[in-house]
Design an enzyme around this catalytic site. Structure first.
Site, mmCIF file in Angstrom:
data_model
loop_
_atom_site.group_PDB
_atom_site.id
_atom_site.type_symbol
_atom_site.label_atom_id
_atom_site.label_comp_id
_atom_site.label_asym_id
_atom_site.label_seq_id
_atom_site.Cartn_x
_atom_site.Cartn_y
_atom_site.Cartn_z
ATOM 1 C CD1 TRP A 21 32.357 -24.542 5.421
ATOM 2 C CD2 TRP A 21 33.639 -25.346 3.769
ATOM 3 N NE1 TRP A 21 33.513 -23.815 5.396
ATOM 4 C CE2 TRP A 21 34.322 -24.279 4.405
ATOM 5 C CE3 TRP A 21 34.261 -25.998 2.697
ATOM 6 C CZ2 TRP A 21 35.594 -23.872 3.995
ATOM 7 C CZ3 TRP A 21 35.519 -25.582 2.307
ATOM 8 C CH2 TRP A 21 36.161 -24.528 2.945
ATOM 9 N NE ARG A 22 31.289 -19.702 6.043
ATOM 10 C CZ ARG A 22 32.005 -18.614 6.219
ATOM 11 N NH1 ARG A 22 31.819 -17.570 5.428
ATOM 12 N NH2 ARG A 22 32.913 -18.550 7.173
ATOM 13 C CD GLU A 34 35.004 -25.717 11.340
ATOM 14 O OE1 GLU A 34 36.163 -25.615 11.758
ATOM 15 O OE2 GLU A 34 34.374 -24.759 10.848
ATOM 16 C CD GLN A 39 47.979 -28.487 12.639
ATOM 17 O OE1 GLN A 39 49.057 -27.965 12.453
ATOM 18 N NE2 GLN A 39 47.838 -29.535 13.404
ATOM 19 C CB THR A 40 44.474 -27.054 5.886
ATOM 20 O OG1 THR A 40 45.086 -28.184 6.494
ATOM 21 C CG2 THR A 40 44.745 -27.098 4.401
ATOM 22 C CE1 TYR A 117 37.614 -23.075 15.581
ATOM 23 C CE2 TYR A 117 38.336 -25.063 14.431
ATOM 24 C CZ TYR A 117 37.735 -23.821 14.417
ATOM 25 O OH TYR A 117 37.219 -23.325 13.263
ATOM 26 C CG ASP A 135 39.791 -19.933 13.923
ATOM 27 O OD1 ASP A 135 39.664 -18.858 14.552
ATOM 28 O OD2 ASP A 135 39.582 -20.036 12.703
ATOM 29 C CB CYS A 188 41.657 -8.703 12.261
ATOM 30 S SG CYS A 188 42.637 -8.278 13.704
ATOM 31 C CB CYS A 204 40.019 -2.509 18.113
ATOM 32 S SG CYS A 204 41.578 -3.383 18.051
HETATM 33 FE FE1 SF4 Z 1 41.997 -5.995 14.046
HETATM 34 FE FE2 SF4 Z 1 41.460 -4.093 15.798
HETATM 35 FE FE3 SF4 Z 1 42.414 -3.437 13.416
HETATM 36 FE FE4 SF4 Z 1 39.942 -4.389 13.656
HETATM 37 S S1 SF4 Z 1 40.727 -2.470 14.448
HETATM 38 S S2 SF4 Z 1 41.486 -4.986 12.124
HETATM 39 S S3 SF4 Z 1 40.186 -5.854 15.328
HETATM 40 S S4 SF4 Z 1 43.477 -4.619 14.988
#
Ligand code: SF4
Length: 349
Positions: A21-22, A34, A39-40, A117, A135, A188, A204
């Site tokens: 879809w991109r 979307e 939920q998938t 969302y 999301d 992440c 972070c």
């Molecule tokens: Fe996630 Fe922070 Fe680690 Fe990046 S540094 S992966 S935002 S926890």
């Protein structure tokens, strides 16, 4: 803030997932993807998306189709209200929006199946509108960036939305939202985030404080209830009796073998099946043998369904309850069904 945006977009330019879809992201493709992604997992959606686009390549083809065709193409993806709402929304867009998917967030939210969302995702990805799309992936990334130790809920969400909106670049809003989604999915991750590969590591707070593994906080899991279900596979020659589920509930408008849940401690399942078919549908059946037992997990409960091979005495064959129909076993694939009914159908065929 600007630094976060720049780093994220640079990472996205080099690491964006290649998804069907991109490529050539028309509003129609973005909208369908979307809805499917609600939920998938992405990997699950890809083959369904391709199949859907092959059958309904544009909005008019979707709007003109029968709902049962849409459900058939959707079969296996689950959460069937999404397919019904997509179909309804296509007809509304043709009737009320001159066939154009609206770019406005309020108009999008007025369509069936589109919440905050999805509206944000469509508006930003398809139309470049500076709207956040929160999301599960974006929620997790931002909670860790901000080191938020709060139970998930509306207040946390509005704080996160505010943060995402502040960082959102107006020139590349869709890429920004997709970058956060991809970062959440590939780097992440819920368990064991790959912080050493993260472009936002120095921004972070959770990483700096070593709390990333604890976040996001989770609600304690409620025990998932189990239901005992009985169903009748009533045959007559090479035909079998199917019942259509009510339109407005779970698996709405899908076909199944007539039955229902019974109390967990029911010991005589054939008798319970006979009783409920009589009381619910006015059908008296003869139960011959058990066909099989099928376990399935839905989002909020699990079932064990016992299917029995049954017959109707001659006197019962004339009048069928509404939404019941005899189907040639060879034609069962044309009737959209949930997973368990489809398993039974395959065993019959
Ligand atoms: Fe996630 Fe922070 Fe680690 Fe990046 S540094 S992966 S935002 S926890």
């Amino acid at each position: 803030m600007r630094q976060i945006t720049a780093k994220l977009l640079q990472w996205y330019d080099q690491n964006a997932r290649s998804l069907p879809w991109r490529s050539d992201p028309t509003p129609y493709k973005v909208w369908v993807s979307e809805i499917m992604l609600q939920q998938t997992q992405v990997e699950t959606v890809i083959p369904y998306f391709k199949r859907f686009m092959a059958r309904f390549p544009d909005l008019p083809s979707l709007a003109q189709a029968d709902e049962s065709e849409v459900l058939q193409v959707w079969e296996g993806l689950g959460y069937y209200s999404r397919a019904r709402n997509l179909h309804k929304a296509a007809r509304i867009i043709i009737a009320d929006h001159a066939g154009q998917i609206p770019a406005d967030i309020t108009a999008l939210k007025g369509l069936p199946g589109i919440g905050a969302y999805t509206a944000g995702a469509i508006a930003s990805i398809a139309f470049g509108a500076p709207e956040p799309a929160l999301d599960a992936n974006i929620r997790r990334v931002t909670i860790r960036l901000l080191d938020l130790h709060e139970q998930p809920g509306k207040e946390t969400d509005s704080r996160l939305r505010k943060f995402v909106r502040e960082v959102l670049p107006h020139s590349r809003a869709g890429d920004y939202n997709q970058a956060l989604m991809d970062l959440g999915s590939a780097v992440c991750t819920p368990a064991g985030p790959l912080c050493q590969q993260c472009p936002l590591q120095s921004d972070c707070l959770a990483f700096q404080r070593g709390t990333q593994a604890e976040l996001p906080l989770r609600k304690p899991r409620a025990k998932v209830p189990h239901k005992l279900v009985v169903a009748a596979v009533i045959t007559q020659g090479r035909k079998v009796l199917l019942a259509r589920r009510p339109a407005d509930g779970m698996l709405g408008n899908l076909w199944e073998y007539p039955g229902a849940s019974v109390p967990e401690r029911t010991s005589n399942l054939p008798a319970a099946l006979q009783e409920l078919l009589k009381s619910r549908f006015g059908l008296s059946v003869v139960v011959d043998s058990q066909l099989g037992a099928y376990k399935h997990a839905y989002t909020h409960f699990t079932i064990t369904l016992h299917a029995f091979s049954c017959r109707l005495p001659l006197a019962e064959q004339a009048v069928l309850p509404p939404d019941f129909t005899w189907v040639e076993i060879a034609d069962l694939s044309a009737y959209p069904m949930g997973k368990v009914a489809r398993l039974i159908s395959r065993e019959l065929g």
